[in-house]
Write a protein that holds these residues in place. Structure first.
Motif, short mmCIF file in Angstrom:
data_model
loop_
_atom_site.label_atom_id
_atom_site.label_comp_id
_atom_site.label_asym_id
_atom_site.label_seq_id
_atom_site.Cartn_x
_atom_site.Cartn_y
_atom_site.Cartn_z
N SER A 35 0.82 -1.21 0.00
CA SER A 35 0.00 0.00 0.00
C SER A 35 0.86 1.26 0.00
O SER A 35 1.83 1.34 0.75
CB SER A 35 -0.91 0.02 1.23
OG SER A 35 -1.62 1.23 1.30
N PRO A 36 0.45 2.26 -0.79
CA PRO A 36 1.13 3.55 -0.72
C PRO A 36 0.92 4.23 0.63
O PRO A 36 1.70 5.10 1.01
CB PRO A 36 0.52 4.36 -1.87
CG PRO A 36 -0.72 3.64 -2.28
CD PRO A 36 -0.59 2.22 -1.83
N ALA A 37 -0.09 3.82 1.38
CA ALA A 37 -0.34 4.40 2.70
C ALA A 37 0.79 4.06 3.68
O ALA A 37 0.92 4.71 4.71
CB ALA A 37 -1.67 3.90 3.25
N PHE A 38 1.61 3.05 3.37
CA PHE A 38 2.70 2.65 4.25
C PHE A 38 3.97 3.49 4.09
O PHE A 38 4.89 3.36 4.89
CB PHE A 38 3.04 1.18 4.03
CG PHE A 38 1.95 0.21 4.39
CD1 PHE A 38 1.05 0.47 5.41
CD2 PHE A 38 1.84 -0.99 3.71
CE1 PHE A 38 0.05 -0.43 5.75
CE2 PHE A 38 0.84 -1.91 4.04
CZ PHE A 38 -0.05 -1.62 5.06
N VAL A 39 4.02 4.30 3.05
CA VAL A 39 5.23 5.10 2.79
C VAL A 39 5.52 5.99 3.99
O VAL A 39 4.65 6.71 4.48
CB VAL A 39 5.07 5.95 1.51
CG1 VAL A 39 6.26 6.89 1.34
CG2 VAL A 39 4.92 5.05 0.29
N GLY A 40 6.75 5.90 4.49
CA GLY A 40 7.19 6.73 5.61
C GLY A 40 6.80 6.22 6.98
O GLY A 40 7.13 6.84 7.98
N LEU A 41 6.09 5.09 7.05
CA LEU A 41 5.66 4.56 8.33
C LEU A 41 6.57 3.42 8.79
O LEU A 41 7.07 2.65 7.97
CB LEU A 41 4.23 4.02 8.24
CG LEU A 41 3.13 5.03 7.94
CD1 LEU A 41 1.78 4.32 7.90
CD2 LEU A 41 3.11 6.15 8.95
N SER A 42 6.73 3.30 10.09
CA SER A 42 7.48 2.19 10.66
C SER A 42 6.68 0.90 10.49
O SER A 42 5.47 0.92 10.25
CB SER A 42 7.75 2.43 12.15
OG SER A 42 6.54 2.33 12.88
N LEU A 43 7.37 -0.21 10.66
CA LEU A 43 6.71 -1.52 10.57
C LEU A 43 5.59 -1.63 11.60
O LEU A 43 4.50 -2.13 11.30
CB LEU A 43 7.75 -2.63 10.79
CG LEU A 43 7.28 -4.05 10.55
CD1 LEU A 43 6.81 -4.24 9.12
CD2 LEU A 43 8.40 -5.01 10.88
N ILE A 44 5.82 -1.12 12.78
CA ILE A 44 4.80 -1.17 13.84
C ILE A 44 3.56 -0.38 13.44
O ILE A 44 2.43 -0.85 13.59
CB ILE A 44 5.37 -0.65 15.18
CG1 ILE A 44 6.41 -1.64 15.71
CG2 ILE A 44 4.26 -0.42 16.20
CD1 ILE A 44 7.20 -1.14 16.90
N LYS A 45 3.75 0.81 12.89
CA LYS A 45 2.60 1.63 12.46
C LYS A 45 1.83 0.95 11.33
O LYS A 45 0.60 1.01 11.29
CB LYS A 45 3.08 3.02 12.00
CG LYS A 45 3.61 3.88 13.12
CD LYS A 45 2.50 4.37 14.01
CE LYS A 45 3.04 5.36 15.02
NZ LYS A 45 2.08 5.64 16.06
N ARG A 46 2.56 0.32 10.42
CA ARG A 46 1.89 -0.40 9.32
C ARG A 46 1.02 -1.52 9.87
O ARG A 46 -0.13 -1.69 9.47
CB ARG A 46 2.94 -0.99 8.37
CG ARG A 46 3.74 0.04 7.64
CD ARG A 46 4.83 -0.62 6.82
NE ARG A 46 5.73 0.36 6.24
CZ ARG A 46 6.63 0.07 5.31
NH1 ARG A 46 6.76 -1.18 4.88
NH2 ARG A 46 7.41 1.02 4.84
N HIS A 47 1.58 -2.29 10.80
CA HIS A 47 0.82 -3.40 11.38
C HIS A 47 -0.38 -2.89 12.17
O HIS A 47 -1.46 -3.49 12.12
CB HIS A 47 1.73 -4.26 12.25
CG HIS A 47 2.69 -5.09 11.45
ND1 HIS A 47 3.27 -6.23 11.94
CD2 HIS A 47 3.16 -4.96 10.18
CE1 HIS A 47 4.06 -6.76 11.02
NE2 HIS A 47 4.01 -6.00 9.94
N GLN A 48 -0.20 -1.77 12.86
CA GLN A 48 -1.32 -1.19 13.62
C GLN A 48 -2.46 -0.81 12.68
O GLN A 48 -3.63 -0.98 13.03
CB GLN A 48 -0.85 0.02 14.42
CG GLN A 48 -0.03 -0.35 15.63
CD GLN A 48 0.56 0.86 16.34
OE1 GLN A 48 0.72 1.93 15.77
NE2 GLN A 48 0.89 0.66 17.62
N MET A 49 -2.13 -0.30 11.50
CA MET A 49 -3.17 0.05 10.53
C MET A 49 -3.98 -1.19 10.14
O MET A 49 -5.21 -1.13 10.03
CB MET A 49 -2.55 0.69 9.29
CG MET A 49 -2.01 2.08 9.51
SD MET A 49 -1.21 2.73 8.02
CE MET A 49 -2.66 3.07 7.00
N VAL A 50 -3.28 -2.30 9.93
CA VAL A 50 -3.97 -3.53 9.54
C VAL A 50 -4.81 -4.05 10.71
O VAL A 50 -5.97 -4.43 10.53
CB VAL A 50 -2.95 -4.59 9.06
CG1 VAL A 50 -3.66 -5.92 8.77
CG2 VAL A 50 -2.20 -4.09 7.84
#
Length: 84
Positions: A35-50
């Protein structure tokens, strides 16, 4: 719970994402989300979004979810690694 339901829930939260979900026993799943929404986010933030997209299902219906969260650029590098 089935892979298609998980995919649908993630895509509702991340409509521009490419989502692939595998799982055969109804409680253990693997997901690849690009996802382009993951650009600039840490792995933790990406997982939190999911996890936010799945809400209470993470506690009640899904026992284990292995996530691989990539930006489109990261996915492209995996598909076509640079030749050195």
């Amino acid at each position: 719970m089935n892979p298609d339901t998980i995919k649908s829930l993630i895509q509702q939260r991340l409509p521009d994402a490419l989502v692939e979900v595998l799982g055969e026993d109804g409680t253990h799943f693997e997901a690849l989300i690009v996802s382009p929404a993951f650009v600039g986010l840490s792995l933790i933030k990406r997982h939190q979004m999911v996890y936010d997209a799945l809400g209470d299902r993470m506690r009640e219906e899904i026992h284990a979810l292995s996530l691989r969260t990539l930006t489109p650029e990261q996915a492209q590098q995996i598909r076509h690694p640079a030749v050195h």
